[in-house]
Design a protein around this motif. Sequence first.
Motif, short mmCIF file in Angstrom:
data_model
loop_
_atom_site.label_atom_id
_atom_site.label_comp_id
_atom_site.label_asym_id
_atom_site.label_seq_id
_atom_site.Cartn_x
_atom_site.Cartn_y
_atom_site.Cartn_z
N SER A 15 -15.69 13.67 -4.70
CA SER A 15 -15.25 15.06 -4.62
C SER A 15 -14.61 15.38 -3.28
O SER A 15 -13.54 16.00 -3.21
CB SER A 15 -16.44 15.99 -4.86
OG SER A 15 -16.09 17.33 -4.61
N LEU A 16 -15.26 14.94 -2.19
CA LEU A 16 -14.70 15.19 -0.86
C LEU A 16 -13.34 14.52 -0.70
O LEU A 16 -12.42 15.09 -0.09
CB LEU A 16 -15.66 14.67 0.22
CG LEU A 16 -16.90 15.53 0.49
CD1 LEU A 16 -17.93 14.75 1.29
CD2 LEU A 16 -16.53 16.81 1.21
N GLY A 17 -13.19 13.31 -1.23
CA GLY A 17 -11.93 12.59 -1.10
C GLY A 17 -10.81 13.19 -1.93
O GLY A 17 -9.65 13.22 -1.51
N LEU A 18 -11.16 13.68 -3.12
CA LEU A 18 -10.14 14.20 -4.03
C LEU A 18 -9.69 15.62 -3.69
O LEU A 18 -8.50 15.91 -3.65
CB LEU A 18 -10.67 14.19 -5.47
CG LEU A 18 -10.50 12.88 -6.25
CD1 LEU A 18 -11.25 12.97 -7.57
CD2 LEU A 18 -9.03 12.58 -6.51
N ALA A 182 -5.11 21.30 5.57
CA ALA A 182 -6.35 22.09 5.50
C ALA A 182 -7.50 21.21 5.02
O ALA A 182 -8.62 21.32 5.53
CB ALA A 182 -6.16 23.27 4.55
N ILE A 183 -7.24 20.31 4.08
CA ILE A 183 -8.28 19.40 3.58
C ILE A 183 -8.73 18.45 4.68
O ILE A 183 -9.92 18.28 4.93
CB ILE A 183 -7.77 18.61 2.35
CG1 ILE A 183 -7.61 19.55 1.14
CG2 ILE A 183 -8.73 17.47 2.00
CD1 ILE A 183 -6.95 18.90 -0.06
N MET A 224 -15.95 8.31 -1.31
CA MET A 224 -14.92 8.95 -0.51
C MET A 224 -13.63 8.12 -0.49
O MET A 224 -12.53 8.64 -0.68
CB MET A 224 -15.42 9.16 0.92
CG MET A 224 -14.34 9.47 1.95
SD MET A 224 -13.48 11.02 1.69
CE MET A 224 -14.66 12.16 2.37
N PHE A 225 -13.76 6.80 -0.28
CA PHE A 225 -12.58 5.94 -0.26
C PHE A 225 -11.88 5.94 -1.63
O PHE A 225 -10.64 5.97 -1.70
CB PHE A 225 -12.97 4.51 0.13
CG PHE A 225 -13.23 4.35 1.60
CD1 PHE A 225 -12.29 4.74 2.54
CD2 PHE A 225 -14.42 3.80 2.05
CE1 PHE A 225 -12.52 4.59 3.90
CE2 PHE A 225 -14.67 3.66 3.41
CZ PHE A 225 -13.72 4.05 4.34
N ILE A 226 -12.68 5.91 -2.70
CA ILE A 226 -12.09 5.96 -4.04
C ILE A 226 -11.37 7.30 -4.25
O ILE A 226 -10.24 7.33 -4.75
CB ILE A 226 -13.19 5.79 -5.13
CG1 ILE A 226 -13.82 4.40 -5.03
CG2 ILE A 226 -12.60 6.00 -6.53
CD1 ILE A 226 -15.04 4.22 -5.91
N LEU A 230 -7.43 7.94 -4.95
CA LEU A 230 -6.99 8.63 -6.16
C LEU A 230 -6.21 9.91 -5.85
O LEU A 230 -5.35 10.32 -6.63
CB LEU A 230 -8.20 8.97 -7.04
CG LEU A 230 -8.94 7.80 -7.69
CD1 LEU A 230 -10.16 8.29 -8.44
CD2 LEU A 230 -8.01 7.03 -8.62
N SER A 231 -6.51 10.53 -4.67
CA SER A 231 -5.82 11.77 -4.31
C SER A 231 -4.32 11.57 -4.12
O SER A 231 -3.54 12.52 -4.22
CB SER A 231 -6.43 12.36 -3.04
OG SER A 231 -6.15 11.54 -1.91
N LYS A 232 -3.93 10.31 -3.85
CA LYS A 232 -2.50 10.01 -3.70
C LYS A 232 -1.82 9.93 -5.05
O LYS A 232 -0.60 10.01 -5.14
CB LYS A 232 -2.33 8.68 -2.95
CG LYS A 232 -2.94 8.66 -1.55
CD LYS A 232 -2.87 7.26 -0.94
CE LYS A 232 -3.58 7.22 0.41
NZ LYS A 232 -3.58 5.85 0.99
#
Length: 262
Positions: A15-18, A182-183, A224-226, A230-232
Amino acid sequence: MEYLGYVASIIIGLSLGLIGGGGSILTIPILVYLFKINPEIATSYSLFIVGITSLFGCISHYKMGNLKVKSALYFAIPSIFSILIVREVIFPKIASTIFSIASYQVSKNFLIMIVFSVLMIAAAVAMIRKTKNIPTPPTTNYTQLGIIGFIIGIVTGFLGAGGGFLIIPALLFFANLPMKQAIGTSLLIIFINSFIGFGGDVFKGISIDYKLLFTISIIAIIGMFIGTYLSKKIDGAKLKPAFGWFVLVMGIYIIIKELFLN
């Protein structure tokens, strides 16, 4: 239940990463209901887990140029003061049993979980609702940014929550930052606030199972790394409503469990 807790810990970092938040919303319920940790102690564990996970997220966002250190410090420094006031002065003075109604006792642990569930529901509604574009000011309002930081520090101190869903809108509006910055900046603030709060708890001599704490943290960091990867490829805006419904259900479940199933 403990093995399910380890699996669920991946979602904290994911969740934090995405979407730059949500990790702390999940950490307390996972610790309390799956690992059977006392809610008051769980707030300390949460500060460490969310803090260390956010640190690794910061590093990734720094490499992507999404970190605004000046805005983070103006926000975080007032937060540090409010966190320490809450955790070192106010929190220890709250009695284990706050008040009684007939034979029913309202405890500190009950209050923590109920307040946290309300925060979960509020965050869920914010994620589910379609948000309009927020008009940003031409310059960063550092004074207002500091005031908001102090207020959010109170939430972090009391609940052991990083407050990403509160921090990000503040950075968008008062620091004039684009969403990705902001993230990234939010993760740095969460790291600073969380570790100050956790450090204060360690200084107080709180009993901590470091083996369990590090194990959950490592799993969350993997998440977090995953999530960052995925956020990219995935639009976080599309994931927010789905995650919001999940958090909403959990928040309602906590209220029902604390009021009727204990």
